[in-house]
Design a protein around this motif. Structure first.
Motif, PDB file in Angstrom:
ATOM      1  N   PRO A  32     -23.796 -72.086  50.515  1.00 52.00           N
ATOM      2  CA  PRO A  32     -24.622 -71.080  49.832  1.00 52.00           C
ATOM      3  C   PRO A  32     -25.915 -71.654  49.281  1.00 52.00           C
ATOM      4  CG  PRO A  32     -22.755 -71.720  48.462  1.00 52.00           C
ATOM      5  CD  PRO A  32     -22.545 -72.350  49.803  1.00 52.00           C
ATOM      6  N   LEU A  33     -26.081 -72.990  49.347  1.00 54.27           N
ATOM      7  CA  LEU A  33     -27.317 -73.602  48.877  1.00 54.27           C
ATOM      8  C   LEU A  33     -28.513 -73.232  49.740  1.00 54.27           C
ATOM      9  CD1 LEU A  33     -26.139 -77.217  47.990  1.00 54.27           C
ATOM     10  CD2 LEU A  33     -27.146 -75.594  46.399  1.00 54.27           C
ATOM     11  N   GLU A 102     -26.613 -77.734  40.229  1.00 47.64           N
ATOM     12  CA  GLU A 102     -27.474 -77.102  41.223  1.00 47.64           C
ATOM     13  C   GLU A 102     -27.406 -75.585  41.152  1.00 47.64           C
ATOM     14  OE1 GLU A 102     -29.741 -78.511  43.174  1.00 47.64           O
ATOM     15  OE2 GLU A 102     -29.237 -80.400  42.195  1.00 47.64           O
ATOM     16  N   SER A 103     -26.262 -75.057  40.753  1.00 46.56           N
ATOM     17  CA  SER A 103     -26.127 -73.601  40.653  1.00 46.56           C
ATOM     18  C   SER A 103     -26.991 -73.037  39.538  1.00 46.56           C
ATOM     19  CB  SER A 103     -24.661 -73.216  40.417  1.00 46.56           C
ATOM     20  OG  SER A 103     -24.119 -73.903  39.295  1.00 46.56           O
ATOM     21  N   MET A 104     -27.387 -73.873  38.585  1.00 44.71           N
ATOM     22  CA  MET A 104     -28.262 -73.441  37.497  1.00 44.71           C
ATOM     23  C   MET A 104     -29.722 -73.810  37.759  1.00 44.71           C
ATOM     24  SD  MET A 104     -26.133 -72.133  35.328  1.00 44.71           S
ATOM     25  CE  MET A 104     -24.377 -72.170  34.978  1.00 44.71           C
ATOM     26  N   ALA A 105     -29.964 -74.714  38.714  1.00 47.30           N
ATOM     27  CA  ALA A 105     -31.305 -75.274  38.888  1.00 47.30           C
ATOM     28  C   ALA A 105     -32.207 -74.416  39.756  1.00 47.30           C
ATOM     29  CB  ALA A 105     -31.202 -76.668  39.489  1.00 47.30           C
ATOM     30  N   ARG A 106     -31.655 -73.687  40.701  1.00 49.76           N
ATOM     31  CA  ARG A 106     -32.491 -72.931  41.624  1.00 49.76           C
ATOM     32  C   ARG A 106     -32.955 -71.638  40.985  1.00 49.76           C
ATOM     33  NH1 ARG A 106     -29.839 -71.173  46.219  1.00 49.76           N
ATOM     34  NH2 ARG A 106     -31.820 -71.017  47.274  1.00 49.76           N
ATOM     35  N   GLN A 113     -25.491 -64.924  45.400  1.00 48.81           N
ATOM     36  CA  GLN A 113     -25.631 -66.269  45.966  1.00 48.81           C
ATOM     37  C   GLN A 113     -25.493 -67.330  44.879  1.00 48.81           C
ATOM     38  OE1 GLN A 113     -29.507 -67.224  47.564  1.00 48.81           O
ATOM     39  NE2 GLN A 113     -28.681 -68.683  49.030  1.00 48.81           N
ATOM     40  N   GLN A 114     -26.081 -67.073  43.704  1.00 45.02           N
ATOM     41  CA  GLN A 114     -25.959 -68.014  42.593  1.00 45.02           C
ATOM     42  C   GLN A 114     -24.494 -68.194  42.195  1.00 45.02           C
ATOM     43  OE1 GLN A 114     -29.377 -69.273  42.778  1.00 45.02           O
ATOM     44  NE2 GLN A 114     -28.617 -69.800  40.781  1.00 45.02           N
ATOM     45  N   PHE A 115     -23.733 -67.094  42.140  1.00 47.29           N
ATOM     46  CA  PHE A 115     -22.316 -67.191  41.793  1.00 47.29           C
ATOM     47  C   PHE A 115     -21.545 -67.972  42.849  1.00 47.29           C
ATOM     48  CE2 PHE A 115     -22.806 -63.474  38.832  1.00 47.29           C
ATOM     49  CZ  PHE A 115     -22.361 -64.136  37.703  1.00 47.29           C
ATOM     50  N   SER A 116     -21.921 -67.827  44.109  1.00 49.33           N
ATOM     51  CA  SER A 116     -21.256 -68.562  45.182  1.00 49.33           C
ATOM     52  C   SER A 116     -21.485 -70.066  45.023  1.00 49.33           C
ATOM     53  CB  SER A 116     -21.770 -68.102  46.549  1.00 49.33           C
ATOM     54  OG  SER A 116     -21.443 -66.750  46.789  1.00 49.33           O
ATOM     55  N   ILE A 117     -22.733 -70.449  44.704  1.00 51.22           N
ATOM     56  CA  ILE A 117     -23.040 -71.867  44.481  1.00 51.22           C
ATOM     57  C   ILE A 117     -22.280 -72.383  43.265  1.00 51.22           C
ATOM     58  CG2 ILE A 117     -24.874 -73.537  43.997  1.00 51.22           C
ATOM     59  CD1 ILE A 117     -26.828 -71.512  45.302  1.00 51.22           C
ATOM     60  N   PHE A 118     -22.246 -71.577  42.192  1.00 48.42           N
ATOM     61  CA  PHE A 118     -21.548 -71.962  40.964  1.00 48.42           C
ATOM     62  C   PHE A 118     -20.059 -72.201  41.239  1.00 48.42           C
ATOM     63  CE2 PHE A 118     -19.299 -70.757  37.008  1.00 48.42           C
ATOM     64  CZ  PHE A 118     -19.839 -71.698  36.147  1.00 48.42           C
ATOM     65  N   HIS A 119     -19.429 -71.284  41.977  1.00 47.77           N
ATOM     66  CA  HIS A 119     -18.013 -71.416  42.302  1.00 47.77           C
ATOM     67  C   HIS A 119     -17.750 -72.687  43.103  1.00 47.77           C
ATOM     68  CE1 HIS A 119     -14.298 -70.681  44.640  1.00 47.77           C
ATOM     69  NE2 HIS A 119     -13.896 -70.055  43.546  1.00 47.77           N
ATOM     70  N   GLU A 120     -18.588 -72.952  44.082  1.00 49.97           N
ATOM     71  CA  GLU A 120     -18.436 -74.153  44.913  1.00 49.97           C
ATOM     72  C   GLU A 120     -18.630 -75.418  44.085  1.00 49.97           C
ATOM     73  OE1 GLU A 120     -21.241 -75.901  48.300  1.00 49.97           O
ATOM     74  OE2 GLU A 120     -20.099 -74.180  49.029  1.00 49.97           O
ATOM     75  N   GLU A 121     -19.604 -75.392  43.199  1.00 50.94           N
ATOM     76  CA  GLU A 121     -19.904 -76.567  42.385  1.00 50.94           C
ATOM     77  C   GLU A 121     -18.777 -76.864  41.398  1.00 50.94           C
ATOM     78  OE1 GLU A 121     -23.931 -78.485  40.644  1.00 50.94           O
ATOM     79  OE2 GLU A 121     -23.690 -76.342  40.308  1.00 50.94           O
ATOM     80  N   ILE A 122     -18.277 -75.833  40.712  1.00 50.85           N
ATOM     81  CA  ILE A 122     -17.197 -76.026  39.753  1.00 50.85           C
ATOM     82  C   ILE A 122     -15.932 -76.505  40.460  1.00 50.85           C
ATOM     83  CG2 ILE A 122     -15.645 -74.849  38.134  1.00 50.85           C
ATOM     84  CD1 ILE A 122     -18.412 -75.410  37.011  1.00 50.85           C
ATOM     85  N   ALA A 123     -15.667 -75.949  41.646  1.00 50.15           N
ATOM     86  CA  ALA A 123     -14.489 -76.369  42.410  1.00 50.15           C
ATOM     87  C   ALA A 123     -14.565 -77.857  42.748  1.00 50.15           C
ATOM     88  CB  ALA A 123     -14.356 -75.538  43.683  1.00 50.15           C
ATOM     89  N   ALA A 124     -15.761 -78.342  43.094  1.00 46.73           N
ATOM     90  CA  ALA A 124     -15.936 -79.760  43.425  1.00 46.73           C
ATOM     91  C   ALA A 124     -15.808 -80.633  42.184  1.00 46.73           C
ATOM     92  CB  ALA A 124     -17.297 -79.965  44.090  1.00 46.73           C
ATOM     93  N   ILE A 125     -16.486 -80.257  41.103  1.00 49.45           N
ATOM     94  CA  ILE A 125     -16.468 -81.067  39.880  1.00 49.45           C
ATOM     95  C   ILE A 125     -15.064 -81.135  39.294  1.00 49.45           C
ATOM     96  CG2 ILE A 125     -17.361 -81.267  37.524  1.00 49.45           C
ATOM     97  CD1 ILE A 125     -19.918 -79.897  38.508  1.00 49.45           C
TER      98      ILE A 125
END
Length: 333
Positions: A32-33, A102-106, A113-125
């Motif tokens: 989603p990035l 990154e979900s907050m930076a763009r 799309q922002q929520f999709s990036i946020f979900h992916e990022e939190i899942a990784a962290i």
């Protein structure tokens, strides 16, 4: 981050430079990035950069099994999906060094799309043993989501600190001539903030001060509709030119309405003895700095500017937390 490397080098952590990995030859990586905003992509060549980063990640992941790894500290996890998958498959514990979320930076163009990036990022962290971040706000958010975090405030390397101290000494004898705004215009929130400042400078400044906008990609600002009679654009300045700018400026304005992480330029400027005036969003993570002057809107800028330029030379009270970082990593691993 060089600072974290310096703090851990004595504890036998090694550094792997992903820049040596090829930027082609990997599979298509869905993420989603990737941006659908043609303007953003054209200005920054954003999607091509992402393709190259994911290819580097793929080639790195292929080497993991051949390396003798007890644990890994990895930068910004959304850029390393292949490597994270391989580390998990091999049961190698890892930590995250988060420059910013990154979900907050763009710049949000599509909320979903922002929520999709946020979900992916939190899942990784959330898979990590420890997340090290330079942002108070991101530490607060992640800890409230049950993630083990350590707040490691940015502090410059010894060589940069010495250079900033030289600027501070030179400012004691210099004539102060203008206001400056510093930043990398290739960063979208910085670019948007510089554009708004340039557009509004005439109306809020009323001809009182000359403004220099300086930094990598600053020439992009010339393309906007603004009156540049009292503004000079200094693009890609050299180290000597930056030394002169910082020595002779009255103060530095940092203007942002979006962005994540923490702006490392703020403690650097304070260490150099340069008064800093920042919008409240730009001042994130540094609200405790008594030498930082903040404003809510550009209409409030003249008041903040007057206060900053009449105050004593600023001090930076950010403290290094190297021992705490080592202890947190030792507990996590």
């Amino acid at each position: 981050m060089l600072q974290i490397h310096d703090a851990l080098v004595q504890d036998a952590w090694g550094v792997f430079d992903i820049a040596q990995m090829p930027t082609d030859g990997g599979p298509e990586t869905p993420s989603p990035l990737f941006s659908n905003d043609s303007g953003l992509d054209t200005r920054y060549n954003y999607n091509a950069y992402l393709h190259g980063q994911f290819n580097r990640d793929f080639h790195l992941s292929r080497q993991i099994k051949d390396l003798d790894l007890n644990a890994v500290l990895l930068d910004d996890p959304v850029f390393f999906p292949h490597t994270l998958h391989e580390l998990s498959r091999l049961s190698i514990p890892f930590g995250i060094v988060l420059h910013n979320m990154e979900s907050m930076a763009r710049i949000p163009k599509d909320t979903q799309q922002q929520f999709s990036i946020f979900h992916e990022e939190i899942a990784a962290i959330s898979q990590s043993k420890l997340c090290v971040t330079i942002s108070r706000e991101e530490t607060w958010l992640l800890e409230n989501m049950g993630i083990n975090c350590f707040y490691y405030p940015y502090y410059p390397t010894k060589s940069l600190e010495d250079w900033l101290s030289a600027v501070r000494s030179a400012r004691n004898q210099s004539e102060k001539k203008y206001i400056v705004s510093l930043g990398t215009a290739f960063n979208p929130p910085t670019y948007e903030g510089m554009c708004e400042l340039a557009t509004m400078w005439d109306s809020v400044n009323r001809g009182k001060e000359f403004l220099i906008i300086a930094g990598f990609g600053a020439s992009l600002i010339k393309q906007i509709d603004a009156n540049f009679e009292s503004i000079y654009i200094a693009n890609n300045v050299s180290e000597d030119e930056m030394f002169t700018i910082l020595t002779e400026c009255k103060a530095c304005i940092i203007h942002q309405h979006s962005g994540a992480g923490a702006l490392t330029k703020i403690p650097e400027l304070l260490l150099a003895g340069v008064p800093v005036i920042a919008s409240h969003h730009a001042a994130r993570s540094y609200y405790d700095q008594s030498s930082l002057f903040m404003y809510d809107t550009l209409e409030d800028l003249p008041t903040a500017l007057a206060a900053a330029t009449s105050a004593p030379p600023p001090r930076c009270s950010v403290m290094r937390r190297d021992e705490g970082l080592r202890a947190s990593i030792a507990r996590a691993f």
